[in-house]
Write an enzyme that holds these catalytic residues in place. Structure first.
Site, PDB file in Angstrom:
ATOM      1  N   ASP A  71      -1.521  38.174 -12.760  1.00 40.83           N
ATOM      2  CA  ASP A  71      -2.495  37.457 -11.860  1.00 40.83           C
ATOM      3  C   ASP A  71      -3.994  37.679 -12.344  1.00 40.83           C
ATOM      4  O   ASP A  71      -4.260  38.715 -12.459  1.00 40.83           O
ATOM      5  CB  ASP A  71      -2.374  37.783 -10.200  1.00 40.83           C
ATOM      6  CG  ASP A  71      -3.061  36.735  -9.626  1.00 40.83           C
ATOM      7  OD1 ASP A  71      -3.015  35.691  -9.702  1.00 40.83           O
ATOM      8  OD2 ASP A  71      -3.870  37.633  -8.718  1.00 40.83           O
ATOM      9  N   ARG A  79       0.785  -1.011   0.248  1.00 40.22           N
ATOM     10  CA  ARG A  79      -0.010  -0.027   0.050  1.00 40.22           C
ATOM     11  C   ARG A  79       0.868   1.320  -0.042  1.00 40.22           C
ATOM     12  O   ARG A  79       0.569   2.173  -0.911  1.00 40.22           O
ATOM     13  CB  ARG A  79      -0.827   0.010   1.068  1.00 40.22           C
ATOM     14  CG  ARG A  79      -1.979   1.352   1.518  1.00 40.22           C
ATOM     15  CD  ARG A  79      -2.501   1.596  -0.012  1.00 40.22           C
ATOM     16  NE  ARG A  79      -3.443   0.317  -0.710  1.00 40.22           N
ATOM     17  CZ  ARG A  79      -3.572   0.560  -1.874  1.00 40.22           C
ATOM     18  NH1 ARG A  79      -3.527   1.674  -2.672  1.00 40.22           N
ATOM     19  NH2 ARG A  79      -4.194  -0.428  -2.471  1.00 40.22           N
ATOM     20  N   GLU A  97       4.277  40.027  -8.612  1.00 37.49           N
ATOM     21  CA  GLU A  97       2.849  39.560  -9.360  1.00 37.49           C
ATOM     22  C   GLU A  97       2.159  40.957  -9.402  1.00 37.49           C
ATOM     23  O   GLU A  97       2.065  41.837  -8.654  1.00 37.49           O
ATOM     24  CB  GLU A  97       2.155  38.714  -8.135  1.00 37.49           C
ATOM     25  CG  GLU A  97       0.678  38.530  -8.556  1.00 37.49           C
ATOM     26  CD  GLU A  97      -0.023  37.816  -7.391  1.00 37.49           C
ATOM     27  OE1 GLU A  97      -0.137  36.526  -7.184  1.00 37.49           O
ATOM     28  OE2 GLU A  97      -0.650  38.361  -6.312  1.00 37.49           O
ATOM     29  N   LYS A 127       1.872  24.565  -3.950  1.00 36.33           N
ATOM     30  CA  LYS A 127       0.799  24.223  -3.528  1.00 36.33           C
ATOM     31  C   LYS A 127       0.716  22.803  -3.742  1.00 36.33           C
ATOM     32  O   LYS A 127       0.048  21.988  -4.196  1.00 36.33           O
ATOM     33  CB  LYS A 127      -0.588  24.637  -4.338  1.00 36.33           C
ATOM     34  CG  LYS A 127      -0.958  26.151  -4.139  1.00 36.33           C
ATOM     35  CD  LYS A 127      -1.687  26.644  -4.927  1.00 36.33           C
ATOM     36  CE  LYS A 127      -2.205  28.405  -4.956  1.00 36.33           C
ATOM     37  NZ  LYS A 127      -3.116  28.816  -5.933  1.00 36.33           N
ATOM     38  N   LYS A 143       4.258  39.089  -3.972  1.00 31.58           N
ATOM     39  CA  LYS A 143       2.782  38.879  -4.168  1.00 31.58           C
ATOM     40  C   LYS A 143       1.768  40.043  -3.545  1.00 31.58           C
ATOM     41  O   LYS A 143       2.527  41.201  -3.367  1.00 31.58           O
ATOM     42  CB  LYS A 143       2.300  37.574  -3.434  1.00 31.58           C
ATOM     43  CG  LYS A 143       3.124  36.234  -3.746  1.00 31.58           C
ATOM     44  CD  LYS A 143       2.595  35.429  -4.870  1.00 31.58           C
ATOM     45  CE  LYS A 143       1.339  34.898  -4.699  1.00 31.58           C
ATOM     46  NZ  LYS A 143       0.869  34.157  -5.712  1.00 31.58           N
TER      47      LYS A 143
END
Length: 281
Positions: free
Chosen positions: A220, A102, A199, A137, A169
């Site tokens: 963005d 597994r 960004e 992410k 950002k």
């Protein structure tokens, strides 16, 4: 050929996964049903078509429990396979093989799912100059493996962490007061090998960024018209990355605006596994 990750990097992840599964007493099903010295031959096989990644995870999981196990890879990471394809042939202590099964399948299935989805995006933008890249992410603890899987699918890695590139950002811009001020501070701080990306969320911010000449500009959630206008205004001076609103239905049109890079968080944060099984022979 995809350059494989070193076993030294993969092994701690595999050990942690095995420890989670084996718990305090080990595999009591295998202990109850199978003689300690029994052996078993089996094949890892793809249940559905896809791109394979993570064969080393299955190999190392088995080796942890049976150092004398034989593991023969029949395909390579990055290879597209049909449903039913044999991926690896194994021969090992039966208890060890069933206890490691597994962990190996979980990791290989997830990584192959990432590679398969990445290949779909790469194929979707074929013929344009755009490259498909991942994001941060990722699943905590699995970033190196998941970014490796993106490479197996033909994608390119964005930064690996907070320490290997400066990415300004919207909240950084808010804290600094403006795009221009944020870029100026970043360029003053950066070492000569550290890239600075900023960004922007409007053409006005794009113009402000262009005046400061960062290494990369991220567009963005721009619409297609604004993406094309950003490409026109930039005129190849600075690489442009499109981000936000990217899926398999939109990625081709985004690429055709002329951007250089398209970042896709879904490659790692929303991917399904590729169905892979272990069949005794």
């Amino acid at each position: 050929m995809i350059e494989p990750l070193p076993d030294l990097l993969i092994a701690p992840i595999v050990r942690a996964a095995l420890a989670e599964d084996l718990g305090r007493a080990g595999d009591i099903t295998a202990q109850a049903c199978i003689p300690a010295d029994a052996r078993l031959a089996a094949v890892f096989a793809a249940r559905k078509p896809g791109v394979i990644a993570g064969l080393a995870c299955a190999r190392l999981a088995l080796a942890e429990l049976d150092p004398d196990a034989r593991f023969e890879a029949l395909v390579a990471d990055g290879e597209a396979v049909a449903a039913g394809a044999a991926l690896a042939r194994v021969d090992a202590n039966a208890r060890a093989l069933l206890s490691a099964e597994r962990t190996g399948l979980n990791l290989m299935g997830r990584l192959s799912g990432i590679a398969t989805l990445t290949r779909a995006y790469v194929d979707a933008v074929a013929g344009t100059k755009a490259r498909i890249v991942d994001t941060r992410k990722t699943t905590p603890g699995l970033r190196a493996l998941e970014k490796y899987a993106v490479r197996c699918g033909g994608g390119v890695n964005h930064r690996f962490g907070l320490d290997d590139a400066i990415l300004i950002k919207d909240n950084h811009v808010a804290a600094c007061g403006s795009v221009g001020e944020a870029v100026r501070r970043a360029k003053a701080f950066a070492g000569h090998l550290t890239k600075v990306e900023v960004e922007v969320d409007s053409l006005a911010q794009l113009d402000e960024a262009l005046a400061e000449a960062p290494d990369v500009i991220m567009l963005d959630n721009f619409g297609l018209g604004d993406l094309a206008e950003a490409v026109r205004r930039t005129a190849g001076r600075i690489p442009l990355e499109a981000s936000g609103g990217v899926n398999l239905d939109t990625v081709r049109a985004i690429a055709e605006t002329g951007v250089d890079v398209i970042s896709v968080g879904a490659l790692t944060h929303s991917v399904g596994v590729l169905d892979i099984g272990l069949d005794a022979i």
